[in-house]
Scaffold this active site. Structure first.
Site, PDB file in Angstrom:
ATOM      1  N   CYS A   8       4.128   2.317   7.203  1.00 24.19           N
ATOM      2  CA  CYS A   8       2.925   2.570   8.000  1.00 24.19           C
ATOM      3  C   CYS A   8       2.639   1.407   8.942  1.00 24.19           C
ATOM      4  CB  CYS A   8       1.732   2.782   7.078  1.00 24.19           C
ATOM      5  SG  CYS A   8       0.340   3.545   7.913  1.00 24.19           S
ATOM      6  N   ASP A 131      -4.823   4.587  -2.657  1.00 27.58           N
ATOM      7  CA  ASP A 131      -4.778   3.238  -2.088  1.00 27.58           C
ATOM      8  C   ASP A 131      -5.833   2.405  -2.816  1.00 27.58           C
ATOM      9  OD1 ASP A 131      -4.222   1.090  -0.450  1.00 27.58           O
ATOM     10  OD2 ASP A 131      -5.105   1.958   1.359  1.00 27.58           O
TER      11      ASP A 131
END
Ligand SMILES: O=C(O)c1ccccc1NCC(=O)[C@H](O)[C@H](O)COP(=O)(O)O
Length: 214
Positions: A8, A131
């Protein structure tokens, strides 16, 4: 099952090539101006043209308005929209309906009490991303902080939608994260950077290698 990896916060061709060459299945672009990884839609469009078939492009947004989504989505082809803010299930459903692109909702985990949100989001989202909850300080980003949560919270759990694990992953701990949580997909950003916002091709290669044989 082989572990899929999403790299990412890509911003340049060199790191994109490293991700693709190393076997990443997803590449992510951050559209959040306060982030050191934020990318202009025009640059993301250029990078997206370098992504081969079979590797999925992900657009990361934080509580985006439809106008901003439209501005980006009209320039960059995404396989997945990642919502990394405080989007409610209703808002997730709106984004899906408005843009007809599958949505992955980030669930920020600090303790067991945060996991109920995953079940609610899973009613509408196509995927979940676990996350770490960001630190309390005002300057903290909503994600991409390089901190891990207690992986044992996910051990032995199953979820109604496909999911990824993220937060503080790096080449040294990715395999352990997989063993502890049973994750079949990992998402990494700062763990493959040599400074905030700058991906290191060698760290990308090492990360991908570290889970290749699992
Ligand atoms: O990366 C950012 O700057 C960012 C900004 C705002 C929301 C989310 C952001 N990143 C999320 C990710 O890159 C990953 O999905 C995940 O949080 C992993 O981050 P890291 O702990 O840095 O590997």
């Amino acid at each position: 099952m082989p572990v899929s990896v999403k790299i990412c916060g890509l911003t340049e061709p060199l790191s994109l090539h490293a991700a693709v060459a190393g076997g990443a299945r997803y590449v992510g672009f951050v559209f959040y101006p306060p982030s050191p990884r934020s990318i202009a839609p025009s640059m993301a469009a250029e990078l997206a043209r370098l992504v081969p078939t079979g590797v999925r492009t992900v657009g990361l947004f934080v509580d985006p308005e439809n106008d901003f989504l439209e501005h980006v989505v009209s320039q960059v082809p995404f396989d997945l929209i990642q919502l990394h803010g405080k989007e409610t299930p209703r808002r997730i459903a709106e984004v899906k309906a408005a843009f007809n692109i599958p949505v992955m909702k980030a669930i920020k985990v600090g303790g067991p009490e945060d996991l109920a949100a995953a079940l609610e989001a899973a009613e509408v989202a196509d995927r979940l991303l676990f996350d770490a909850k960001p630190p309390a300080k005002v300057s903290a980003l909503p994600g991409g902080n390089g901190i891990a949560f207690d992986w044992t919270l996910l051990a032995g759990r199953s979820w109604p939608k496909p999911w990824m694990l993220s937060g503080g992953l790096k080449p040294e701990n990715a395999a352990e994260a997989v063993r502890t949580t049973g994750a079949t997909a990992l998402d990494v950003s700062s763990g493959v950077e040599d400074r905030p916002g700058h991906k290191d091709p060698e760290l990308i290669r090492r990360f991908l290698d570290s889970v290749a044989g699992l």
